[in-house]
Design a protein around this motif. Sequence first.
Motif, PDB file in Angstrom:
ATOM      1  N   ASP A 121       0.830  -1.204   0.000  1.00 15.39           N
ATOM      2  CA  ASP A 121       0.000   0.000   0.000  1.00 15.39           C
ATOM      3  C   ASP A 121       0.866   1.256   0.000  1.00 15.39           C
ATOM      4  O   ASP A 121       0.557   2.245  -0.683  1.00 15.39           O
ATOM      5  N   ALA A 122       1.959   1.227   0.767  1.00 16.79           N
ATOM      6  CA  ALA A 122       2.862   2.380   0.807  1.00 16.79           C
ATOM      7  C   ALA A 122       3.565   2.568  -0.536  1.00 16.79           C
ATOM      8  O   ALA A 122       3.696   3.692  -1.029  1.00 16.79           O
ATOM      9  N   VAL A 123       4.010   1.473  -1.145  1.00 20.00           N
ATOM     10  CA  VAL A 123       4.672   1.549  -2.459  1.00 20.00           C
ATOM     11  C   VAL A 123       3.706   2.091  -3.503  1.00 20.00           C
ATOM     12  O   VAL A 123       4.054   2.977  -4.301  1.00 20.00           O
ATOM     13  N   ASP A 124       2.488   1.578  -3.505  1.00 20.52           N
ATOM     14  CA  ASP A 124       1.498   2.026  -4.487  1.00 20.52           C
ATOM     15  C   ASP A 124       1.165   3.507  -4.302  1.00 20.52           C
ATOM     16  O   ASP A 124       0.950   4.234  -5.286  1.00 20.52           O
ATOM     17  N   ALA A 125       1.103   3.966  -3.052  1.00 19.90           N
ATOM     18  CA  ALA A 125       0.810   5.383  -2.796  1.00 19.90           C
ATOM     19  C   ALA A 125       1.920   6.275  -3.350  1.00 19.90           C
ATOM     20  O   ALA A 125       1.649   7.323  -3.955  1.00 19.90           O
ATOM     21  N   LEU A 126       3.165   5.869  -3.166  1.00 14.83           N
ATOM     22  CA  LEU A 126       4.293   6.637  -3.703  1.00 14.83           C
ATOM     23  C   LEU A 126       4.250   6.664  -5.228  1.00 14.83           C
ATOM     24  O   LEU A 126       4.467   7.704  -5.858  1.00 14.83           O
ATOM     25  N   GLU A 127       3.965   5.524  -5.829  1.00 12.38           N
ATOM     26  CA  GLU A 127       3.895   5.444  -7.287  1.00 12.38           C
ATOM     27  C   GLU A 127       2.767   6.320  -7.828  1.00 12.38           C
ATOM     28  O   GLU A 127       2.946   7.042  -8.827  1.00 12.38           O
ATOM     29  N   THR A 128       1.613   6.261  -7.183  1.00 14.61           N
ATOM     30  CA  THR A 128       0.475   7.077  -7.601  1.00 14.61           C
ATOM     31  C   THR A 128       0.804   8.567  -7.526  1.00 14.61           C
ATOM     32  O   THR A 128       0.447   9.352  -8.413  1.00 14.61           O
TER      33      THR A 128
ATOM     34  N   CYS B  80       3.181   9.463 -10.435  1.00 11.50           N
ATOM     35  CA  CYS B  80       2.465   9.430 -11.711  1.00 11.50           C
ATOM     36  C   CYS B  80       1.409  10.533 -11.794  1.00 11.50           C
ATOM     37  O   CYS B  80       0.990  10.916 -12.896  1.00 11.50           O
ATOM     38  N   GLY B  81       0.987  11.041 -10.634  1.00  8.56           N
ATOM     39  CA  GLY B  81      -0.035  12.083 -10.596  1.00  8.56           C
ATOM     40  C   GLY B  81       0.510  13.496 -10.712  1.00  8.56           C
ATOM     41  O   GLY B  81      -0.254  14.455 -10.616  1.00  8.56           O
ATOM     42  N   GLY B  82       1.820  13.623 -10.872  1.00  8.17           N
ATOM     43  CA  GLY B  82       2.380  14.948 -11.100  1.00  8.17           C
ATOM     44  C   GLY B  82       3.293  15.476 -10.017  1.00  8.17           C
ATOM     45  O   GLY B  82       3.870  16.554 -10.170  1.00  8.17           O
ATOM     46  N   LEU B  83       3.447  14.761  -8.907  1.00 10.12           N
ATOM     47  CA  LEU B  83       4.351  15.234  -7.865  1.00 10.12           C
ATOM     48  C   LEU B  83       5.773  15.310  -8.416  1.00 10.12           C
ATOM     49  O   LEU B  83       6.257  14.372  -9.049  1.00 10.12           O
ATOM     50  N   ASP B  84       6.448  16.433  -8.168  1.00 11.63           N
ATOM     51  CA  ASP B  84       7.814  16.636  -8.649  1.00 11.63           C
ATOM     52  C   ASP B  84       8.751  16.750  -7.454  1.00 11.63           C
ATOM     53  O   ASP B  84       8.796  17.784  -6.785  1.00 11.63           O
TER      54      ASP B  84
ATOM     55  N   SER C 106       6.575  19.221   3.944  1.00  8.52           N
ATOM     56  CA  SER C 106       6.185  19.030   2.547  1.00  8.52           C
ATOM     57  C   SER C 106       4.683  19.283   2.421  1.00  8.52           C
ATOM     58  O   SER C 106       3.950  19.260   3.414  1.00  8.52           O
ATOM     59  N   THR C 107       4.233  19.521   1.190  1.00  6.05           N
ATOM     60  CA  THR C 107       2.810  19.734   0.928  1.00  6.05           C
ATOM     61  C   THR C 107       2.436  19.145  -0.413  1.00  6.05           C
ATOM     62  O   THR C 107       3.227  19.169  -1.365  1.00  6.05           O
ATOM     63  N   LEU C 108       1.230  18.580  -0.482  1.00  6.35           N
ATOM     64  CA  LEU C 108       0.722  17.990  -1.722  1.00  6.35           C
ATOM     65  C   LEU C 108      -0.795  17.933  -1.649  1.00  6.35           C
ATOM     66  O   LEU C 108      -1.357  17.240  -0.799  1.00  6.35           O
ATOM     67  N   GLY C 109      -1.460  18.670  -2.532  1.00  9.34           N
ATOM     68  CA  GLY C 109      -2.916  18.637  -2.581  1.00  9.34           C
ATOM     69  C   GLY C 109      -3.531  19.068  -1.264  1.00  9.34           C
ATOM     70  O   GLY C 109      -3.197  20.125  -0.717  1.00  9.34           O
ATOM     71  N   ALA C 110      -4.418  18.226  -0.740  1.00  6.54           N
ATOM     72  CA  ALA C 110      -5.145  18.568   0.481  1.00  6.54           C
ATOM     73  C   ALA C 110      -4.323  18.359   1.743  1.00  6.54           C
ATOM     74  O   ALA C 110      -4.778  18.712   2.831  1.00  6.54           O
ATOM     75  N   PHE C 111      -3.145  17.781   1.628  1.00  4.10           N
ATOM     76  CA  PHE C 111      -2.352  17.452   2.807  1.00  4.10           C
ATOM     77  C   PHE C 111      -1.058  18.261   2.860  1.00  4.10           C
ATOM     78  O   PHE C 111      -0.431  18.530   1.835  1.00  4.10           O
ATOM     79  N   SER C 112      -0.675  18.624   4.074  1.00  5.38           N
ATOM     80  CA  SER C 112       0.645  19.158   4.359  1.00  5.38           C
ATOM     81  C   SER C 112       1.118  18.472   5.630  1.00  5.38           C
ATOM     82  O   SER C 112       0.318  17.970   6.431  1.00  5.38           O
TER      83      SER C 112
ATOM     84  N   ARG D 170      11.314   9.660 -10.535  1.00  4.77           N
ATOM     85  CA  ARG D 170      10.014  10.034 -11.103  1.00  4.77           C
ATOM     86  C   ARG D 170       9.962   9.735 -12.599  1.00  4.77           C
ATOM     87  O   ARG D 170       8.961   9.207 -13.108  1.00  4.77           O
ATOM     88  N   ASP D 171      11.033  10.054 -13.328  1.00  3.53           N
ATOM     89  CA  ASP D 171      11.047   9.838 -14.769  1.00  3.53           C
ATOM     90  C   ASP D 171      11.045   8.351 -15.109  1.00  3.53           C
ATOM     91  O   ASP D 171      10.448   7.931 -16.105  1.00  3.53           O
ATOM     92  N   VAL D 172      11.707   7.559 -14.276  1.00  2.25           N
ATOM     93  CA  VAL D 172      11.716   6.108 -14.499  1.00  2.25           C
ATOM     94  C   VAL D 172      10.336   5.525 -14.224  1.00  2.25           C
ATOM     95  O   VAL D 172       9.820   4.701 -14.985  1.00  2.25           O
ATOM     96  N   VAL D 173       9.712   5.964 -13.135  1.00  4.17           N
ATOM     97  CA  VAL D 173       8.393   5.436 -12.757  1.00  4.17           C
ATOM     98  C   VAL D 173       7.332   5.811 -13.789  1.00  4.17           C
ATOM     99  O   VAL D 173       6.480   4.985 -14.143  1.00  4.17           O
ATOM    100  N   THR D 174       7.374   7.031 -14.282  1.00  2.00           N
ATOM    101  CA  THR D 174       6.353   7.475 -15.242  1.00  2.00           C
ATOM    102  C   THR D 174       6.641   7.007 -16.668  1.00  2.00           C
ATOM    103  O   THR D 174       5.787   7.153 -17.539  1.00  2.00           O
ATOM    104  N   GLY D 175       7.845   6.480 -16.906  1.00  4.88           N
ATOM    105  CA  GLY D 175       8.192   6.001 -18.243  1.00  4.88           C
ATOM    106  C   GLY D 175       8.760   7.068 -19.159  1.00  4.88           C
ATOM    107  O   GLY D 175       9.019   6.787 -20.330  1.00  4.88           O
ATOM    108  N   SER D 176       8.975   8.275 -18.637  1.00  8.76           N
ATOM    109  CA  SER D 176       9.538   9.319 -19.492  1.00  8.76           C
ATOM    110  C   SER D 176      11.037   9.152 -19.690  1.00  8.76           C
ATOM    111  O   SER D 176      11.635   9.816 -20.544  1.00  8.76           O
ATOM    112  N   ALA D 177      11.646   8.282 -18.900  1.00  9.70           N
ATOM    113  CA  ALA D 177      13.063   7.956 -19.078  1.00  9.70           C
ATOM    114  C   ALA D 177      13.204   6.448 -19.204  1.00  9.70           C
ATOM    115  O   ALA D 177      12.598   5.691 -18.427  1.00  9.70           O
ATOM    116  N   GLN D 178      13.968   5.998 -20.178  1.00  9.41           N
ATOM    117  CA  GLN D 178      14.234   4.585 -20.388  1.00  9.41           C
ATOM    118  C   GLN D 178      15.688   4.300 -20.022  1.00  9.41           C
ATOM    119  O   GLN D 178      16.600   4.938 -20.557  1.00  9.41           O
TER     120      GLN D 178
END
Length: 336
Positions: free
Chosen positions: A36-43, A46-50, A72-78, A291-299
């Motif tokens: 669940d923790a791994v999937d949350a990080l991946e999401t 992939c959702g735009g966190l930089d 840190s801050t992201l969306g509704a959470f800080s 991030r680039d590896v996870v999203t596929g923008s880097a091979q």
Amino acid sequence: MTEVNEDPTRTALPVRQFVGMHLISGDEVAEIPIRDAVDALETALCGGLDPEQDTPRSRVTTQAGELLVMPSTLGAFSGVKLLSSTPGNPRRGLPLIQGAFMLFEGPEQRAAAVIDGVALTKLRTPAVSALAVRHLLPEVADPRRLTIFGTGPQARGHAEAILALHEISEVSLVGRDSARRDRLAAHLADTGVPVRVSGPDASAAAVAQADIICCCTSAPAPLFDGTLVKVDAVVVAIGSHSPRMREVDDRLVSRASVVVESRASALREAGDVVIPLAAGVVREEDLYALRDVVTGSAQLPTGGPRLFKGTGMPWQDLVVGAEIYRSYVTAHDGAP
């Protein structure tokens, strides 16, 4: 019946603050599945966190050690993680690191939860490493061999994470402290996977045969000869967040595709990157962002090992802390 009149001079009790705020213990954090923790990080990635935009951690020198502040801050959470590092504590039988994570939610930035900071770190660090392994490990059907350097909480967390997410045929555990090493080996053996143990001076075979190597130590210098690492192996190095310390050598860095949490954080804190950069072994433009590896923008290129260097970043605590909070509220209140 005697009537008691209110004393107008009496100070009213303060209104309760933090109504609805949850206190989430280490035992409750430990109930969160690593997947669940791994999937949350991946999401999140992939959702735009930089991660390059994340606020750097800061350090304050105290009379007894250091205070680390990670917001840190992201969306509704800080949120912010506060940790104390007290070098004298182990001699007192107390933890080196102690702390808490404070989570805020919504447009009003309501205080939503205080989470055990050490337990959060024990979960999020292996989760980040496991996310990297998920995307760096070549796709083959055979069971993998895992080698762990270290015998502490992160060594245990990384071993458990990889065992939970991959088919592992054997674990090799390398550590200096034979008593701690044997205790961890016995714990891991309860999973049914064979476990071999060795000291650092006898680790060559464990390195050469491994498909996944996790370095979870406080070593200031490289742990093994990087030429021994298999051409398709993945190495994770998370033990140091100092630009003057390293767990892997230039020989491995020169052979590997090097993936980092963010280039900015690696250049500030990661000796495994900073030192070979200074020596000209690798260039800054050669570094791949996770991030680039996870999203596929880097091979990543084939034909060489893959190295993930992590130092820990505030966004990771926030993402995993929010996942812990949602899971806790669902379990206790019936809805997130």
